[in-house]
Design an enzyme around this catalytic site. Structure first.
Site, PDB file in Angstrom:
ATOM      1  CB  SER A  10     116.509  99.509  66.859  1.00 23.17           C
ATOM      2  OG  SER A  10     116.722  98.172  66.489  1.00 23.17           O
ATOM      3  CD  GLU A  47     114.274  76.883  67.626  1.00 25.99           C
ATOM      4  OE1 GLU A  47     115.419  77.134  68.012  1.00 25.99           O
ATOM      5  OE2 GLU A  47     113.993  76.021  66.778  1.00 25.99           O
ATOM      6  CG  HIS A  65     112.779  95.767  65.597  1.00 25.56           C
ATOM      7  ND1 HIS A  65     112.442  96.658  64.605  1.00 25.56           N
ATOM      8  CD2 HIS A  65     114.078  96.007  65.888  1.00 25.56           C
ATOM      9  CE1 HIS A  65     113.497  97.396  64.299  1.00 25.56           C
ATOM     10  NE2 HIS A  65     114.494  97.035  65.080  1.00 25.56           N
TER      11      HIS A  65
END
Length: 295
Positions: free
Chosen positions: A148, A166, A190
């Protein structure tokens, strides 16, 4: 100079089995698919001294190091690692101390946990600890592993903020310098679960020399020399901008949609490998090769 060391970057939410469950031992088979997928096992196997290697778990990115650190320590020890330490560097003064640098110099593996990658770069960037592990990676059989945040921070440049929904609006992602273990790539984590493909598209169109790497959860890349090999259970997405023909990037205002013509996307799964020099992907289980000799 080619680095002697190895990188293991993982997309997050690693299924290492929950050692916090009181019935872990009774349900060990249910909790072991992460071990069986081989990510933690591969870190140990590729390390200099295998089970005898010194592993430092770096919890700096996490807001809950007291939980995250022991989880990884127990996971590595379950696989036979004999010397697993937890290193929670909280500030730059610690990262510049003789004691912390000595631990970096003694380590065969550093494993950076998840959390906030900006904590990693702002606390560790440019410190003696950072310089020590960079030098070891360049010159020795040393492993930088990160999941991560630890994966996102491994590259020269990193994404540290940006909306997934967005991300293809101009200016919606923020990047900064990472820890610099690999150049000309940018890593997002992720990736599949949080729909971050647009973030990577924008990072690549901003500078098409950069190869975008999107890591799914419980999925990673093993990088040694010029070769990146997919490990784990999910998908790795690669975004190559070298052949972009056109974009409106410099013509639209902040917050407006970005158009891109001819962006190349590759999808890797376990054991597929990608050559960072030639930019060629090899699908190990290809339906087209090898062809039968009598065709």
């Amino acid at each position: 100079m080619k680095a002697v060391g190895k990188l293991m970057i993982i997309g997050g939410a690693v299924n290492k089995g929950s050692f916090t469950e009181t019935e872990y031992d009774q349900n060990v088979e249910k909790n072991l698919n992460f071990f069986e997928r081989g990510i933690l096992r591969k870190i140990i196997d590729e390390s200099r001294l295998k089970e005898d290697s010194v592993i430092e778990v770096i919890t700096t990115a996490s807001q809950i190091p007291q939980i995250v650190g022991p989880e990884y320590k127990k996971a590595f020890e379950f696989l036979g690692a004999k010397t697993v330490n937890i290193l929670d560097i909280k500030n730059r003064e610690q990262a510049n101390s003789d004691a912390i640098v000595a631990r970096a110099n003694a380590a065969d593996v550093v494993m950076f946990t998840g959390g906030d990658q900006l904590r990693l770069t702002s606390i560790l960037g440019g410190t003696r600890f950072h310089e020590a592990i960079l030098l070891k990676y360049q010159e020795q059989n040393f492993i930088y592993a990160g999941t991560s945040a630890g994966a996102a921070a491994a590259s020269e440049n990193m994404i540290y903020q940006g909306s997934s929904s967005e991300a293809l609006l101009k200016g919606e992602i923020k990047t900064t310098q990472g820890l610099g273990f690999i150049e000309n790539v940018i890593v997002d984590t992720h990736f599949v679960q949080r729909g971050r493909i647009g973030r990577l598209f924008q990072a690549v169109v901003n500078n098409p020399r950069t190869l975008g790497i999107g890591l799914g959860e419980d999925t990673g890349l093993y990088i040694h020399g010029e070769r990146m090999t997919a490990i784990g259970s999910g998908l790795v997405i690669l975004v190559d901008g070298r052949f972009i023909k056109d974009t409106n990037l410099t013509k639209v205002e902040l917050g407006q949609p970005i158009s891109i013509d001819n962006l190349t996307v590759h999808v890797m799964s376990q054991n597929d490998y990608f050559d960072l020099k030639t930019k060629d992907l090899t699908i190990v289980n290809s339906q087209y090769s090898p062809l039968p000799t009598n065709v």
